[in-house]
Design a protein around this motif. Structure first.
Motif, PDB file in Angstrom:
ATOM      1  N   LEU A   3      16.179   2.268  -0.658  1.00 46.64           N
ATOM      2  CA  LEU A   3      15.972   2.041   0.759  1.00 46.64           C
ATOM      3  C   LEU A   3      16.092   0.554   1.073  1.00 46.64           C
ATOM      4  CD1 LEU A   3      12.881   4.345   1.442  1.00 46.64           C
ATOM      5  CD2 LEU A   3      15.289   4.846   1.857  1.00 46.64           C
ATOM      6  N   THR A   4      16.543   0.261   2.267  1.00 49.18           N
ATOM      7  CA  THR A   4      16.609  -1.124   2.727  1.00 49.18           C
ATOM      8  C   THR A   4      15.190  -1.594   3.049  1.00 49.18           C
ATOM      9  OG1 THR A   4      16.842  -0.536   5.055  1.00 49.18           O
ATOM     10  CG2 THR A   4      18.889  -0.699   3.755  1.00 49.18           C
ATOM     11  N   PRO A   5      14.984  -2.900   3.207  1.00 50.11           N
ATOM     12  CA  PRO A   5      13.633  -3.366   3.568  1.00 50.11           C
ATOM     13  C   PRO A   5      13.109  -2.739   4.864  1.00 50.11           C
ATOM     14  CG  PRO A   5      14.948  -5.208   2.797  1.00 50.11           C
ATOM     15  CD  PRO A   5      15.869  -4.011   2.889  1.00 50.11           C
ATOM     16  N   ALA A   6      13.954  -2.587   5.873  1.00 52.69           N
ATOM     17  CA  ALA A   6      13.510  -1.970   7.127  1.00 52.69           C
ATOM     18  C   ALA A   6      13.141  -0.502   6.917  1.00 52.69           C
ATOM     19  CB  ALA A   6      14.599  -2.096   8.188  1.00 52.69           C
ATOM     20  N   GLN A   7      13.927   0.214   6.122  1.00 53.07           N
ATOM     21  CA  GLN A   7      13.621   1.619   5.840  1.00 53.07           C
ATOM     22  C   GLN A   7      12.326   1.740   5.047  1.00 53.07           C
ATOM     23  OE1 GLN A   7      17.273   2.466   3.792  1.00 53.07           O
ATOM     24  NE2 GLN A   7      18.059   3.707   5.490  1.00 53.07           N
ATOM     25  N   THR A   8      12.087   0.807   4.141  1.00 52.10           N
ATOM     26  CA  THR A   8      10.873   0.811   3.330  1.00 52.10           C
ATOM     27  C   THR A   8       9.633   0.637   4.202  1.00 52.10           C
ATOM     28  OG1 THR A   8      12.112  -0.100   1.482  1.00 52.10           O
ATOM     29  CG2 THR A   8       9.725  -0.255   1.354  1.00 52.10           C
ATOM     30  N   ILE A   9       9.722  -0.224   5.208  1.00 52.57           N
ATOM     31  CA  ILE A   9       8.598  -0.413   6.143  1.00 52.57           C
ATOM     32  C   ILE A   9       8.290   0.892   6.861  1.00 52.57           C
ATOM     33  CG2 ILE A   9       7.900  -1.541   8.296  1.00 52.57           C
ATOM     34  CD1 ILE A   9       9.498  -4.015   7.272  1.00 52.57           C
ATOM     35  N   ILE A  10       9.326   1.576   7.324  1.00 53.63           N
ATOM     36  CA  ILE A  10       9.140   2.846   8.028  1.00 53.63           C
ATOM     37  C   ILE A  10       8.558   3.896   7.085  1.00 53.63           C
ATOM     38  CG2 ILE A  10      10.333   4.745   9.197  1.00 53.63           C
ATOM     39  CD1 ILE A  10      12.406   2.547  10.107  1.00 53.63           C
ATOM     40  N   ALA A  11       9.098   3.980   5.881  1.00 51.15           N
ATOM     41  CA  ALA A  11       8.650   4.991   4.912  1.00 51.15           C
ATOM     42  C   ALA A  11       7.207   4.765   4.471  1.00 51.15           C
ATOM     43  CB  ALA A  11       9.571   4.995   3.703  1.00 51.15           C
ATOM     44  N   SER A  12       6.761   3.527   4.443  1.00 53.44           N
ATOM     45  CA  SER A  12       5.398   3.244   3.975  1.00 53.44           C
ATOM     46  C   SER A  12       4.354   3.347   5.084  1.00 53.44           C
ATOM     47  CB  SER A  12       5.342   1.855   3.330  1.00 53.44           C
ATOM     48  OG  SER A  12       5.663   0.858   4.283  1.00 53.44           O
ATOM     49  N   ASP A  13       4.782   3.553   6.312  1.00 55.24           N
ATOM     50  CA  ASP A  13       3.859   3.714   7.432  1.00 55.24           C
ATOM     51  C   ASP A  13       3.075   5.009   7.255  1.00 55.24           C
ATOM     52  OD1 ASP A  13       2.910   4.596  10.124  1.00 55.24           O
ATOM     53  OD2 ASP A  13       3.857   2.708  10.724  1.00 55.24           O
ATOM     54  N   ARG A  18       5.817   9.223  13.439  1.00 53.39           N
ATOM     55  CA  ARG A  18       6.614   8.000  13.415  1.00 53.39           C
ATOM     56  C   ARG A  18       7.874   8.239  14.220  1.00 53.39           C
ATOM     57  NH1 ARG A  18       7.503   7.347   7.379  1.00 53.39           N
ATOM     58  NH2 ARG A  18       6.958   9.526   7.425  1.00 53.39           N
ATOM     59  N   VAL A  19       8.130   7.379  15.183  1.00 54.29           N
ATOM     60  CA  VAL A  19       9.335   7.450  15.997  1.00 54.29           C
ATOM     61  C   VAL A  19      10.079   6.152  15.783  1.00 54.29           C
ATOM     62  CG1 VAL A  19      10.266   7.640  18.336  1.00 54.29           C
ATOM     63  CG2 VAL A  19       8.194   8.894  17.711  1.00 54.29           C
ATOM     64  N   ILE A  20      11.345   6.262  15.417  1.00 57.03           N
ATOM     65  CA  ILE A  20      12.129   5.040  15.216  1.00 57.03           C
ATOM     66  C   ILE A  20      13.278   5.012  16.214  1.00 57.03           C
ATOM     67  CG2 ILE A  20      11.483   4.824  12.790  1.00 57.03           C
ATOM     68  CD1 ILE A  20      14.217   5.936  12.038  1.00 57.03           C
ATOM     69  N   ASN A  21      13.583   3.824  16.675  1.00 55.76           N
ATOM     70  CA  ASN A  21      14.674   3.615  17.612  1.00 55.76           C
ATOM     71  C   ASN A  21      15.613   2.609  16.966  1.00 55.76           C
ATOM     72  OD1 ASN A  21      16.350   3.280  19.782  1.00 55.76           O
ATOM     73  ND2 ASN A  21      14.861   2.218  21.064  1.00 55.76           N
ATOM     74  N   CYS A  22      16.703   3.102  16.424  1.00 55.66           N
ATOM     75  CA  CYS A  22      17.641   2.220  15.741  1.00 55.66           C
ATOM     76  C   CYS A  22      19.058   2.722  15.955  1.00 55.66           C
ATOM     77  CB  CYS A  22      17.313   2.104  14.260  1.00 55.66           C
ATOM     78  SG  CYS A  22      16.873   3.630  13.473  1.00 55.66           S
ATOM     79  N   GLY A  23      19.999   1.830  15.780  1.00 53.40           N
ATOM     80  CA  GLY A  23      21.384   2.128  16.102  1.00 53.40           C
ATOM     81  C   GLY A  23      22.144   2.819  14.985  1.00 53.40           C
ATOM     82  N   ARG A  24      23.455   2.875  15.190  1.00 52.47           N
ATOM     83  CA  ARG A  24      24.358   3.495  14.225  1.00 52.47           C
ATOM     84  C   ARG A  24      24.333   2.731  12.902  1.00 52.47           C
ATOM     85  NH1 ARG A  24      29.819   3.418  15.601  1.00 52.47           N
ATOM     86  NH2 ARG A  24      30.074   5.307  14.391  1.00 52.47           N
ATOM     87  N   LYS A  28      19.376   6.280   9.080  1.00 53.79           N
ATOM     88  CA  LYS A  28      18.359   7.243   9.507  1.00 53.79           C
ATOM     89  C   LYS A  28      18.398   8.516   8.655  1.00 53.79           C
ATOM     90  CE  LYS A  28      20.102   7.056  13.665  1.00 53.79           C
ATOM     91  NZ  LYS A  28      20.993   5.900  13.608  1.00 53.79           N
ATOM     92  N   THR A  29      19.588   9.008   8.378  1.00 57.33           N
ATOM     93  CA  THR A  29      19.712  10.229   7.570  1.00 57.33           C
ATOM     94  C   THR A  29      19.294   9.959   6.129  1.00 57.33           C
ATOM     95  OG1 THR A  29      21.511  10.987   8.981  1.00 57.33           O
ATOM     96  CG2 THR A  29      21.269  12.071   6.855  1.00 57.33           C
ATOM     97  N   THR A  30      19.693   8.817   5.600  1.00 56.50           N
ATOM     98  CA  THR A  30      19.293   8.448   4.240  1.00 56.50           C
ATOM     99  C   THR A  30      17.772   8.389   4.137  1.00 56.50           C
ATOM    100  OG1 THR A  30      21.314   7.175   3.958  1.00 56.50           O
ATOM    101  CG2 THR A  30      19.506   6.685   2.442  1.00 56.50           C
ATOM    102  N   LEU A  31      17.142   7.757   5.102  1.00 57.14           N
ATOM    103  CA  LEU A  31      15.682   7.676   5.135  1.00 57.14           C
ATOM    104  C   LEU A  31      15.072   9.073   5.243  1.00 57.14           C
ATOM    105  CD1 LEU A  31      13.024   6.094   5.326  1.00 57.14           C
ATOM    106  CD2 LEU A  31      13.460   5.844   7.778  1.00 57.14           C
ATOM    107  N   ALA A  32      15.617   9.904   6.109  1.00 55.73           N
ATOM    108  CA  ALA A  32      15.101  11.266   6.284  1.00 55.73           C
ATOM    109  C   ALA A  32      15.197  12.068   4.985  1.00 55.73           C
ATOM    110  CB  ALA A  32      15.858  11.975   7.399  1.00 55.73           C
ATOM    111  N   VAL A  33      16.332  11.967   4.310  1.00 57.57           N
ATOM    112  CA  VAL A  33      16.518  12.706   3.053  1.00 57.57           C
ATOM    113  C   VAL A  33      15.537  12.220   1.987  1.00 57.57           C
ATOM    114  CG1 VAL A  33      18.138  13.075   1.147  1.00 57.57           C
ATOM    115  CG2 VAL A  33      18.905  13.374   3.496  1.00 57.57           C
TER     116      VAL A  33
END
Length: 116
Positions: A3-13, A18-24, A28-33
């Motif tokens: 995971l990227t640093p931003a994805q890691t922050i979301i995953a550790s919440d 959790r609602v995320i607002n991020c672009g293309r 998002k799918t990688t994080l979800a999986v």
């Protein structure tokens, strides 16, 4: 997958929602999986991934989930529903279902341990 640093922050919440607002191309799918995989491995769980349509769920997440869960998959069914059954660390199984929002009414009354 890493995971990227931003994805890691979301995953550790640890919040319940959790609602995320991020672009293309954010991942998002990688994080979800990765989140789905973690929940499925940790305990006996019912997990659902909901996309706009069932075809989008198939196109976006199905192949990624099948690939990531290859070693622990008990059964993967594409027909009639997109459903993967995996063995977890406790020796029981978890069920992962992919659904489309167009049939969201079919989810009414069902209980899930994790929803994406």
């Amino acid at each position: 997958m890493l995971l990227t640093p931003a994805q890691t922050i979301i995953a550790s919440d640890t919040h319940r929602y959790r609602v995320i607002n991020c672009g293309r191309q954010f991942g998002k799918t990688t994080l979800a999986v990765e989140e789905i995989k973690g929940v499925a491995l940790a305990k006996e769980a019912r997990i659902v991934y909901v996309a706009t349509t069932i075809q989008q769920a198939r196109d976006i997440a199905w192949s990624m989930l099948v690939k990531e869960l290859k070693g622990i998959t008990v059964r993967a069914r594409e027909s009639p529903n997109l459903e993967i059954e995996v063995r977890n660390i406790k020796g029981t199984t978890s069920i992962i279902q992919l659904k489309g929002w167009e049939s969201v009414e079919t989810l009414r009354g069902q209980a899930f341990d994790f929803l994406v």
